[in-house]
Enzyme design. Sequence first.
Site: not given
Length: 417
Positions: A214, A371
Amino acid sequence: MKTIDTLLAELGGDLSGQRVLVRSDLNVPLDAPAAAAASSGPVITDDGRVRASVPTIERLVGAGARVLVVAHLGRPKGVPDPAYTLKPVAERLGELLGTPVLFAGDTVGDEASRIASALQDGQVAVLENVRFNAGETSKDDAERGAFADQLAALADVFVSDGFGVVHRKQASVYDVATRLPAVVGGLVQAEVEVLERLTETPQRPYVVVLGGSKVSDKLGVIDHLIDRADSLLIGGGMVFTFLKAQGHPVGTSLLEEDQVEVAKGYIDRAAAKGVELVLPTDIVVAPEFSADAPATTVSAQAIPEDQMGLDIGPESAQRFAEVIRAARTVFWNGPMGVFEYEAFAAGTKVVAQALTEVAKNGQGLSVVGGGDSAAAVRTLGFDDDAFGHISTGGGASLEYLEGKTLPGLSILEGDHT
Ligand code: AMP
């Protein structure tokens, strides 16, 4: 900021008799939690965060402390949910520590209280998922505070060591630090030291590589780094919003239509500032998002209308690698493609390999920002030691680099008790 060293100095190097509440980040990726919970419980697919939590816990245990670990797993809805129990994570922690770890089936209930008061010097217990309690993430200060009171009642001292959550104003990160003597743990301290090097004195060239799905998640960091980095390389799903902003067709690729204008603004600003903004020139496309979809490579300026881009192409990967290899400081967040599928993992692999070369000669600093990027390098078979630093916190490291104040750090700066 007080550290474990400060605490040890204040207590003459001996923490025996002290109940120390450690906020760790044990938020490991799980294999299909719901399905697995029905059978033998969730399966940990990458234990990097558990490993990263070990040194601080070991240090406290070594000083005789009675250690209570509080952490979250996944996003349960403020009530107990067996799919997100920390029990298997506590077992993994025990294996890594080489000593049995007790587990409380609640966070602040009877079992937690019983275990906290029965803990012996040098023993470790893990409390059940802190997000099984609505107070943890509540936006209401009073509700969060009431829960933090219960957490604080379990211990004498608080150690903040969950870097992946320091950007969250949550009870076990923020509020509890106002209720107990609070210090920063070794992991958070190490993470912050690396991020300080990136923000204050990066050796140049300073190259930032961004990917992932994103654009909207990375706007803040792009905005901030356009003024600081020498080159900005963009890949992953977010690249199509940039290609569209340049007027190219993107087929059925991921696209954030409402960010196209913003992307245009960044392209212009980078040009005006003389920052090198590198976008891919070729893209690996497929007709659908699946592991065995037939993959072909096309020009980034001519993605067919019935195809979606799932990786940067080989020419782009080589170009990215060249820029990275010439850098003295690199920060990377977000995979270059759908690395989870072999056919679309090559771009991420080439970029990861180039990062290892920056750190290899000991001259440069390469930072993998948390992440998915951290999981990607491990999934692709790279050794953690090949990188200067693998952050445990993607969101936290991005917010730090955006120049934001992180509540879990700022609260440790004053003395609140
Ligand atoms: P993020 O959490 O934003 O860092 O995104 C990570 C995810 O982005 C990974 O699971 C990748 O599979 C996904 N990703 C990377 N490139 C693409 C792409 N071209 N299209 C769709 N998803 C992508």
